[in-house]
Write an enzyme that holds these catalytic residues in place. Structure first.
Site, PDB file in Angstrom:
ATOM      1  N   HIS A 163       1.021   4.402  -0.934  1.00  0.00           N
ATOM      2  CA  HIS A 163       0.557   3.694   0.263  1.00  0.00           C
ATOM      3  C   HIS A 163      -0.959   3.724   0.374  1.00  0.00           C
ATOM      4  O   HIS A 163      -1.653   4.416  -0.377  1.00  0.00           O
ATOM      5  CB  HIS A 163       1.191   4.315   1.514  1.00  0.00           C
ATOM      6  CG  HIS A 163       0.839   5.762   1.717  1.00  0.00           C
ATOM      7  ND1 HIS A 163      -0.378   6.185   2.228  1.00  0.00           N
ATOM      8  CD2 HIS A 163       1.549   6.903   1.470  1.00  0.00           C
ATOM      9  CE1 HIS A 163      -0.411   7.494   2.292  1.00  0.00           C
ATOM     10  NE2 HIS A 163       0.749   7.972   1.828  1.00  0.00           N
ATOM     11  N   CYS A 179       3.049  12.081  -0.923  1.00  0.00           N
ATOM     12  CA  CYS A 179       2.850  10.688  -1.314  1.00  0.00           C
ATOM     13  C   CYS A 179       1.602  10.516  -2.178  1.00  0.00           C
ATOM     14  O   CYS A 179       0.791  11.422  -2.318  1.00  0.00           O
ATOM     15  CB  CYS A 179       2.731   9.811  -0.066  1.00  0.00           C
ATOM     16  SG  CYS A 179       4.264   9.720   0.894  1.00  0.00           S
TER      17      CYS A 179
END
Length: 203
Positions: A163, A179
């Site tokens: 992301h 992440c």
């Protein structure tokens, strides 16, 4: 007299060369810092430049990690803190600096794939994140305070994403809870290149 002039000229030339050598690293460091501090130019791929928050870069070949380029392939190197992308046709290759998980405990390695693409993702802390920090908000909608930035590629592993981030200081650092983060301009480019089914490997 001529010998004296030659000696002075030689000394002056040597002095200028030494000064140039001493100044050059400072100028290079200043250029690197400014490029990093000012953020990326849209459409331009940056490699990490500031040594204090990056690891040494390792070149990669998709053949070393995937059987084929079907649907495109993404390689997230958590040591070099970069993301590689190759498209299915083999005509596009991209390299992006990234943030990586804070600790080995938070790092999941192996094969997964893109299962969903979301523009303006909504962020919710995972149960383990809430356990570590109960003061976290239950949900953060799209916007400048959202930890997922402007775009997110959801992976087949629960809670794991590639992301964007609005906090560009995180790029090139161990700064996430699991992440992989990119500059917003670069996740937008990768978002457009990747598809549902794009193969992903974290190493």
């Amino acid at each position: 007299m001529s010998d004296s002039r030659l000696s002075r000229r030689a000394a002056l030339r040597l002095g200028l060369s030494a000064s140039a050598m001493l100044c050059a690293p400072t100028l290079l460091r200043a250029q690197d810092w400014n490029a990093d501090a000012d953020g990326p130019v849209p459409g331009q791929v940056y490699q990490p430049k500031v040594q204090r928050n990056t690891s040494s870069f390792r070149a990669a070949q998709w053949q070393d990690h995937f059987d084929s380029r079907k649907n495109g392939v993404i390689l997230c190197d958590t040591t070099s803190r970069v993301v590689h992308f190759w498209n299915e046709e083999g005509t596009i290759y991209k390299l992006y600096p990234s943030s990586v998980p804070l600790t080995e405990d938070l790092t999941r390695l192996g094969y997964t794939e893109v299962v969903q693409k979301v523009v303006g993702p909504t962020w919710r802390p995972t149960p383990s994140m809430l356990e570590r920090n109960p003061t976290l908000p239950e949900v953060v909608g799209p916007g400048p305070d959202n930890p997922l930035g402007s775009h997110a590629l959801y992976l087949s592993w629960t809670y794991y994403r590639i992301h964007g981030t609005h906090d560009t200081r995180k790029i090139g650092r161990k700064s996430s809870s699991g992440c992989i983060g990119l500059y917003n301009s670069q996740i937008q480019e990768l978002f457009d290149l990747a598809k549902v089914g794009t193969q992903v490997r974290l190493i």
